[in-house]
Design a protein around this motif. Structure first.
Motif, PDB file in Angstrom:
ATOM      1  N   ALA A 105       0.867  -1.180   0.000  1.00 20.25           N
ATOM      2  CA  ALA A 105       0.000   0.000   0.000  1.00 20.25           C
ATOM      3  C   ALA A 105       0.905   1.231   0.000  1.00 20.25           C
ATOM      4  O   ALA A 105       1.518   1.574   1.007  1.00 20.25           O
ATOM      5  CB  ALA A 105      -0.903  -0.003   1.226  1.00 20.25           C
ATOM      6  N   LEU A 106       0.989   1.878  -1.151  1.00 23.78           N
ATOM      7  CA  LEU A 106       1.982   2.930  -1.354  1.00 23.78           C
ATOM      8  C   LEU A 106       1.494   4.323  -0.997  1.00 23.78           C
ATOM      9  O   LEU A 106       0.309   4.647  -1.112  1.00 23.78           O
ATOM     10  CB  LEU A 106       2.411   2.967  -2.827  1.00 23.78           C
ATOM     11  N   LYS A 107       2.460   5.132  -0.571  1.00 24.74           N
ATOM     12  CA  LYS A 107       2.288   6.580  -0.505  1.00 24.74           C
ATOM     13  C   LYS A 107       3.409   7.185  -1.345  1.00 24.74           C
ATOM     14  O   LYS A 107       4.535   6.694  -1.319  1.00 24.74           O
ATOM     15  CB  LYS A 107       2.372   7.087   0.936  1.00 24.74           C
ATOM     16  N   GLY A 108       3.098   8.258  -2.061  1.00 24.32           N
ATOM     17  CA  GLY A 108       4.094   8.859  -2.937  1.00 24.32           C
ATOM     18  C   GLY A 108       5.088   9.714  -2.190  1.00 24.32           C
ATOM     19  O   GLY A 108       5.248  10.913  -2.482  1.00 24.32           O
ATOM     20  N   LEU A 109       5.789   9.109  -1.252  1.00 25.91           N
ATOM     21  CA  LEU A 109       6.707   9.853  -0.387  1.00 25.91           C
ATOM     22  C   LEU A 109       7.832  10.506  -1.183  1.00 25.91           C
ATOM     23  O   LEU A 109       8.097  11.704  -1.053  1.00 25.91           O
ATOM     24  CB  LEU A 109       7.288   8.913   0.671  1.00 25.91           C
ATOM     25  N   GLY A 110       8.485   9.703  -2.002  1.00 24.96           N
ATOM     26  CA  GLY A 110       9.629  10.221  -2.750  1.00 24.96           C
ATOM     27  C   GLY A 110       9.243  11.328  -3.704  1.00 24.96           C
ATOM     28  O   GLY A 110       9.904  12.372  -3.769  1.00 24.96           O
ATOM     29  N   THR A 111       8.169  11.121  -4.436  1.00 26.23           N
ATOM     30  CA  THR A 111       7.728  12.127  -5.401  1.00 26.23           C
ATOM     31  C   THR A 111       7.347  13.428  -4.714  1.00 26.23           C
ATOM     32  O   THR A 111       7.682  14.526  -5.184  1.00 26.23           O
ATOM     33  CB  THR A 111       6.524  11.598  -6.201  1.00 26.23           C
ATOM     34  N   ALA A 112       6.646  13.317  -3.585  1.00 23.15           N
ATOM     35  CA  ALA A 112       6.219  14.508  -2.860  1.00 23.15           C
ATOM     36  C   ALA A 112       7.409  15.315  -2.357  1.00 23.15           C
ATOM     37  O   ALA A 112       7.444  16.548  -2.466  1.00 23.15           O
ATOM     38  CB  ALA A 112       5.318  14.113  -1.690  1.00 23.15           C
ATOM     39  N   VAL A 113       8.406  14.611  -1.809  1.00 25.81           N
ATOM     40  CA  VAL A 113       9.595  15.306  -1.292  1.00 25.81           C
ATOM     41  C   VAL A 113      10.394  15.920  -2.433  1.00 25.81           C
ATOM     42  O   VAL A 113      10.846  17.075  -2.347  1.00 25.81           O
ATOM     43  CB  VAL A 113      10.467  14.336  -0.471  1.00 25.81           C
ATOM     44  N   MET A 114      10.574  15.171  -3.522  1.00 25.55           N
ATOM     45  CA  MET A 114      11.347  15.704  -4.648  1.00 25.55           C
ATOM     46  C   MET A 114      10.669  16.925  -5.264  1.00 25.55           C
ATOM     47  O   MET A 114      11.344  17.880  -5.665  1.00 25.55           O
ATOM     48  CB  MET A 114      11.564  14.616  -5.694  1.00 25.55           C
ATOM     49  N   THR A 115       9.340  16.915  -5.311  1.00 23.69           N
ATOM     50  CA  THR A 115       8.609  18.072  -5.836  1.00 23.69           C
ATOM     51  C   THR A 115       8.828  19.286  -4.948  1.00 23.69           C
ATOM     52  O   THR A 115       9.072  20.394  -5.443  1.00 23.69           O
ATOM     53  CB  THR A 115       7.104  17.759  -5.936  1.00 23.69           C
ATOM     54  N   ALA A 116       8.763  19.078  -3.630  1.00 21.77           N
ATOM     55  CA  ALA A 116       8.981  20.187  -2.698  1.00 21.77           C
ATOM     56  C   ALA A 116      10.407  20.721  -2.785  1.00 21.77           C
ATOM     57  O   ALA A 116      10.639  21.940  -2.763  1.00 21.77           O
ATOM     58  CB  ALA A 116       8.663  19.740  -1.276  1.00 21.77           C
ATOM     59  N   LEU A 117      11.380  19.821  -2.923  1.00 19.61           N
ATOM     60  CA  LEU A 117      12.780  20.244  -3.048  1.00 19.61           C
ATOM     61  C   LEU A 117      13.005  21.027  -4.344  1.00 19.61           C
ATOM     62  O   LEU A 117      13.754  22.015  -4.363  1.00 19.61           O
ATOM     63  CB  LEU A 117      13.701  19.034  -2.995  1.00 19.61           C
ATOM     64  N   ALA A 118      12.354  20.583  -5.406  1.00 21.73           N
ATOM     65  CA  ALA A 118      12.475  21.293  -6.680  1.00 21.73           C
ATOM     66  C   ALA A 118      11.886  22.699  -6.568  1.00 21.73           C
ATOM     67  O   ALA A 118      12.425  23.659  -7.133  1.00 21.73           O
ATOM     68  CB  ALA A 118      11.770  20.505  -7.787  1.00 21.73           C
ATOM     69  N   ASP A 119      10.791  22.820  -5.818  1.00 20.93           N
ATOM     70  CA  ASP A 119      10.173  24.139  -5.612  1.00 20.93           C
ATOM     71  C   ASP A 119      11.101  25.047  -4.822  1.00 20.93           C
ATOM     72  O   ASP A 119      11.206  26.249  -5.106  1.00 20.93           O
ATOM     73  CB  ASP A 119       8.837  23.985  -4.886  1.00 20.93           C
ATOM     74  N   ILE A 120      11.778  24.486  -3.842  1.00 24.16           N
ATOM     75  CA  ILE A 120      12.739  25.278  -3.064  1.00 24.16           C
ATOM     76  C   ILE A 120      13.866  25.760  -3.967  1.00 24.16           C
ATOM     77  O   ILE A 120      14.257  26.933  -3.948  1.00 24.16           O
ATOM     78  CB  ILE A 120      13.297  24.446  -1.890  1.00 24.16           C
ATOM     79  N   GLU A 121      14.379  24.858  -4.789  1.00 26.96           N
ATOM     80  CA  GLU A 121      15.470  25.199  -5.709  1.00 26.96           C
ATOM     81  C   GLU A 121      15.049  26.277  -6.701  1.00 26.96           C
ATOM     82  O   GLU A 121      15.829  27.179  -7.042  1.00 26.96           O
ATOM     83  CB  GLU A 121      15.922  23.940  -6.457  1.00 26.96           C
TER      84      GLU A 121
END
Length: 258
Positions: free
Chosen positions: A189-205
Protein backbone atom coordinates in the motif's frame (compact mmCIF):
# COMPACT_ATOMS: atom_id res chain seq x y z
CA UNK A 1 21.04 21.75 11.85
CA UNK A 2 24.73 21.91 11.00
CA UNK A 3 24.26 24.60 8.38
CA UNK A 4 21.59 22.77 6.40
CA UNK A 5 19.12 24.96 4.53
CA UNK A 6 16.46 22.27 4.18
CA UNK A 7 15.19 19.78 6.74
CA UNK A 8 13.10 16.79 5.64
CA UNK A 9 11.52 15.00 8.58
CA UNK A 10 9.64 11.70 8.14
CA UNK A 11 6.81 10.97 10.52
CA UNK A 12 4.66 12.22 13.37
CA UNK A 13 7.51 11.94 15.89
CA UNK A 14 9.03 15.09 14.37
CA UNK A 15 5.92 17.27 14.72
CA UNK A 16 6.91 19.08 17.94
CA UNK A 17 10.55 19.35 16.87
CA UNK A 18 9.57 21.08 13.63
CA UNK A 19 7.15 23.30 15.56
CA UNK A 20 10.07 24.65 17.61
CA UNK A 21 12.70 24.61 14.86
CA UNK A 22 10.71 26.50 12.24
CA UNK A 23 10.80 29.63 14.40
CA UNK A 24 14.37 29.14 15.60
CA UNK A 25 15.61 28.78 12.01
CA UNK A 26 13.41 31.02 9.83
CA UNK A 27 15.88 30.79 6.92
CA UNK A 28 15.58 27.00 6.80
CA UNK A 29 12.80 25.28 4.86
CA UNK A 30 11.18 22.31 6.58
CA UNK A 31 9.31 19.51 4.81
CA UNK A 32 7.32 17.52 7.36
CA UNK A 33 5.94 14.20 6.13
CA UNK A 34 2.91 12.60 7.80
CA UNK A 35 2.43 15.31 10.37
CA UNK A 36 1.61 18.92 11.24
CA UNK A 37 3.73 21.07 13.59
CA UNK A 38 2.40 21.41 17.13
CA UNK A 39 3.56 21.80 20.73
CA UNK A 40 4.34 18.60 22.67
CA UNK A 41 1.05 18.92 24.57
CA UNK A 42 -0.95 19.50 21.37
CA UNK A 43 -2.24 22.80 22.73
CA UNK A 44 -0.95 24.86 19.81
CA UNK A 45 -0.61 24.11 16.09
CA UNK A 46 1.26 26.26 13.60
CA UNK A 47 2.73 25.62 10.18
CA UNK A 48 5.07 28.54 9.58
CA UNK A 49 5.79 30.07 6.18
CA UNK A 50 9.07 28.14 5.95
CA UNK A 51 7.36 24.79 6.57
CA UNK A 52 5.35 22.51 4.30
CA UNK A 53 3.35 19.68 5.81
CA UNK A 54 2.61 16.76 3.48
CA UNK A 55 -0.09 14.26 4.43
CA UNK A 56 -1.58 11.32 2.56
CA UNK A 57 -4.93 9.58 2.23
CA UNK A 58 -3.66 6.31 3.67
CA UNK A 59 -7.20 4.98 3.83
CA UNK A 60 -7.39 5.08 0.03
CA UNK A 61 -4.13 3.16 -0.28
CA UNK A 62 -5.32 0.62 2.29
CA UNK A 63 -8.62 0.26 0.42
CA UNK A 64 -6.78 -0.60 -2.79
CA UNK A 65 -4.72 -3.24 -0.97
CA UNK A 66 -7.74 -4.89 0.65
CA UNK A 67 -9.76 -4.75 -2.55
CA UNK A 68 -6.96 -6.29 -4.62
CA UNK A 69 -6.32 -9.06 -2.09
CA UNK A 70 -9.94 -10.22 -2.04
CA UNK A 71 -10.31 -9.87 -5.80
CA UNK A 72 -7.23 -12.06 -6.14
CA UNK A 73 -8.79 -14.81 -4.05
CA UNK A 74 -7.71 -14.16 -0.47
CA UNK A 75 -10.64 -14.76 1.87
CA UNK A 76 -9.14 -14.64 5.38
CA UNK A 77 -7.39 -11.34 5.99
CA UNK A 78 -5.40 -9.79 8.80
CA UNK A 79 -3.96 -6.41 9.73
CA UNK A 80 -1.13 -5.39 12.03
CA UNK A 81 -0.30 -1.79 12.87
CA UNK A 82 2.64 -0.40 14.77
CA UNK A 83 0.64 1.98 16.93
CA UNK A 84 -2.83 3.47 16.58
CA UNK A 85 -1.59 6.79 15.22
CA UNK A 86 -3.75 8.51 12.58
CA UNK A 87 -1.86 7.30 9.50
CA UNK A 88 -1.83 3.68 10.65
CA UNK A 89 -5.50 3.74 11.68
CA UNK A 90 -6.43 5.09 8.25
CA UNK A 91 -4.46 2.32 6.54
CA UNK A 92 -6.32 -0.30 8.57
CA UNK A 93 -9.78 1.17 8.17
CA UNK A 94 -9.32 1.55 4.42
CA UNK A 95 -8.01 -2.00 4.15
CA UNK A 96 -11.10 -3.41 5.83
CA UNK A 97 -13.39 -1.27 3.67
CA UNK A 98 -11.68 -2.36 0.46
CA UNK A 99 -11.80 -6.02 1.40
CA UNK A 100 -15.52 -5.96 2.14
CA UNK A 101 -16.26 -3.83 -0.93
CA UNK A 102 -14.61 -6.47 -3.12
CA UNK A 103 -16.38 -9.28 -1.27
CA UNK A 104 -19.74 -7.61 -1.91
CA UNK A 105 -18.92 -7.24 -5.60
CA UNK A 106 -18.01 -10.92 -5.79
CA UNK A 107 -20.92 -12.05 -3.65
CA UNK A 108 -18.67 -13.93 -1.25
CA UNK A 109 -18.10 -14.06 2.51
CA UNK A 110 -14.65 -13.24 3.84
CA UNK A 111 -13.16 -13.70 7.30
CA UNK A 112 -11.81 -10.68 9.19
CA UNK A 113 -12.26 -11.35 12.90
CA UNK A 114 -11.31 -9.22 15.89
CA UNK A 115 -8.19 -11.32 16.44
CA UNK A 116 -7.10 -10.55 12.88
CA UNK A 117 -6.77 -6.79 13.59
CA UNK A 118 -3.95 -5.93 15.98
CA UNK A 119 -1.72 -3.02 17.02
CA UNK A 120 1.73 -4.05 18.23
CA UNK A 121 2.34 -0.91 20.29
CA UNK A 122 5.72 -0.37 18.66
CA UNK A 123 7.29 0.02 15.23
CA UNK A 124 10.39 -2.07 15.88
CA UNK A 125 10.85 -5.78 15.13
CA UNK A 126 10.19 -8.25 17.92
CA UNK A 127 9.98 -12.00 18.44
CA UNK A 128 6.66 -11.34 20.17
CA UNK A 129 5.28 -9.73 17.01
CA UNK A 130 6.62 -12.59 14.93
CA UNK A 131 4.87 -15.05 17.24
CA UNK A 132 1.58 -13.17 16.89
CA UNK A 133 1.79 -13.30 13.10
CA UNK A 134 2.74 -16.98 13.18
CA UNK A 135 -0.31 -17.70 15.33
CA UNK A 136 -2.57 -15.90 12.87
CA UNK A 137 -1.21 -17.85 9.91
CA UNK A 138 -1.64 -21.07 11.86
CA UNK A 139 -5.25 -20.05 12.58
CA UNK A 140 -5.92 -19.69 8.85
CA UNK A 141 -5.15 -16.08 8.07
CA UNK A 142 -3.96 -16.03 4.47
CA UNK A 143 -2.56 -12.52 4.11
CA UNK A 144 -1.56 -9.85 6.65
CA UNK A 145 -1.29 -6.19 5.78
CA UNK A 146 1.39 -4.83 8.10
CA UNK A 147 1.48 -1.03 8.53
CA UNK A 148 4.06 -1.31 11.26
CA UNK A 149 7.41 0.04 10.09
CA UNK A 150 10.25 -2.26 11.10
CA UNK A 151 7.79 -4.51 12.92
CA UNK A 152 6.54 -5.52 9.50
CA UNK A 153 9.78 -7.44 9.16
CA UNK A 154 8.64 -9.68 12.00
CA UNK A 155 5.44 -10.45 10.11
CA UNK A 156 7.43 -11.26 6.99
CA UNK A 157 9.73 -13.54 8.97
CA UNK A 158 6.71 -15.41 10.34
CA UNK A 159 5.26 -15.75 6.84
CA UNK A 160 8.55 -17.04 5.46
CA UNK A 161 8.83 -19.70 8.16
CA UNK A 162 5.21 -20.74 7.63
CA UNK A 163 5.81 -21.13 3.91
CA UNK A 164 9.05 -23.04 4.54
CA UNK A 165 7.02 -25.44 6.67
CA UNK A 166 4.69 -26.16 3.79
CA UNK A 167 2.00 -23.60 4.51
CA UNK A 168 0.72 -20.65 2.52
CA UNK A 169 1.21 -17.14 3.89
CA UNK A 170 1.33 -13.70 2.29
CA UNK A 171 2.15 -10.15 3.41
CA UNK A 172 1.13 -6.73 2.13
CA UNK A 173 3.82 -4.10 2.61
CA UNK A 174 3.35 -0.42 3.40
CA UNK A 175 4.42 3.10 2.41
CA UNK A 176 6.98 2.04 -0.20
CA UNK A 177 7.24 -0.97 -2.51
CA UNK A 178 8.51 -3.67 -0.12
CA UNK A 179 8.65 -6.52 -2.63
CA UNK A 180 12.43 -6.74 -2.18
CA UNK A 181 12.18 -7.49 1.55
CA UNK A 182 10.52 -10.90 1.27
CA UNK A 183 9.17 -13.31 -1.32
CA UNK A 184 5.97 -13.41 0.73
CA UNK A 185 5.11 -9.77 -0.12
CA UNK A 186 2.36 -9.81 -2.75
CA UNK A 187 1.91 -6.03 -2.99
CA UNK A 188 2.34 -2.83 -0.96
CA UNK A 189 0.00 0.00 0.00
CA UNK A 190 1.98 2.93 -1.35
CA UNK A 191 2.29 6.58 -0.50
CA UNK A 192 4.09 8.86 -2.94
CA UNK A 193 6.71 9.85 -0.39
CA UNK A 194 9.63 10.22 -2.75
CA UNK A 195 7.73 12.13 -5.40
CA UNK A 196 6.22 14.51 -2.86
CA UNK A 197 9.60 15.31 -1.29
CA UNK A 198 11.35 15.70 -4.65
CA UNK A 199 8.61 18.07 -5.84
CA UNK A 200 8.98 20.19 -2.70
CA UNK A 201 12.78 20.24 -3.05
CA UNK A 202 12.48 21.29 -6.68
CA UNK A 203 10.17 24.14 -5.61
CA UNK A 204 12.74 25.28 -3.06
CA UNK A 205 15.47 25.20 -5.71
CA UNK A 206 13.29 27.15 -8.13
CA UNK A 207 12.23 29.70 -5.55
CA UNK A 208 8.56 28.72 -5.85
CA UNK A 209 8.24 26.95 -2.49
CA UNK A 210 5.00 27.80 -0.71
CA UNK A 211 5.01 26.99 2.99
CA UNK A 212 2.53 27.67 5.72
CA UNK A 213 0.21 24.93 4.49
CA UNK A 214 -0.60 21.25 4.63
CA UNK A 215 -0.98 19.25 1.43
CA UNK A 216 -3.25 16.20 1.44
CA UNK A 217 -2.36 13.77 -1.34
CA UNK A 218 -4.64 10.92 -2.34
CA UNK A 219 -5.65 8.92 -5.38
CA UNK A 220 -6.86 12.01 -7.23
CA UNK A 221 -3.44 13.63 -6.82
CA UNK A 222 -1.46 10.48 -7.62
CA UNK A 223 -0.37 10.30 -4.00
CA UNK A 224 -1.36 6.70 -3.21
CA UNK A 225 -1.55 3.41 -5.06
CA UNK A 226 -0.26 -0.12 -5.54
CA UNK A 227 3.00 -1.12 -7.30
CA UNK A 228 1.38 -3.23 -9.99
CA UNK A 229 4.71 -3.87 -11.72
CA UNK A 230 6.01 -5.73 -8.66
CA UNK A 231 2.73 -7.04 -7.25
CA UNK A 232 2.25 -10.80 -7.31
CA UNK A 233 -1.38 -11.40 -8.26
CA UNK A 234 -2.89 -14.37 -10.08
CA UNK A 235 -6.15 -12.82 -11.28
CA UNK A 236 -6.31 -9.16 -10.22
CA UNK A 237 -4.82 -7.34 -13.21
CA UNK A 238 -3.79 -3.82 -14.19
CA UNK A 239 -7.13 -3.08 -15.83
CA UNK A 240 -8.91 -4.04 -12.61
CA UNK A 241 -6.53 -1.80 -10.68
CA UNK A 242 -6.95 1.23 -12.94
CA UNK A 243 -10.73 0.87 -12.77
CA UNK A 244 -10.93 0.88 -8.96
CA UNK A 245 -8.29 3.62 -8.76
CA UNK A 246 -10.39 5.80 -11.06
CA UNK A 247 -13.52 5.18 -8.98
CA UNK A 248 -11.69 6.46 -5.91
CA UNK A 249 -10.05 9.35 -7.76
CA UNK A 250 -13.31 10.72 -9.18
CA UNK A 251 -15.29 10.25 -5.98
CA UNK A 252 -17.47 7.37 -7.18
CA UNK A 253 -16.15 5.50 -4.14
CA UNK A 254 -15.65 7.52 -0.96
CA UNK A 255 -13.33 5.56 1.30
CA UNK A 256 -13.91 5.85 5.06
CA UNK A 257 -10.99 7.14 7.12
CA UNK A 258 -12.29 6.22 10.56
Amino acid sequence: LGGAKVGVTPGFLFESSVYASQDLYPDVNFILIDGTPHTPDYSMFNTADNTLSILFNEHESGFLAGYAAVKDGYMHLGFTGGMAVPAVVKFGVGYIAGAYYAAEELGITITFGDDDYHYFGDFGPSDTFKAYAAARYTAGTEVIFSAAGGAGGSVMAAAEEFVAGGGSAAVIGVDVDQYYLSDTVITSALKGLGTAVMTALADIEAGTFVGGQSLMLGAAEGGVGLPMGNSVFTSFNNSDYLAILEDISDGTIVVPAS
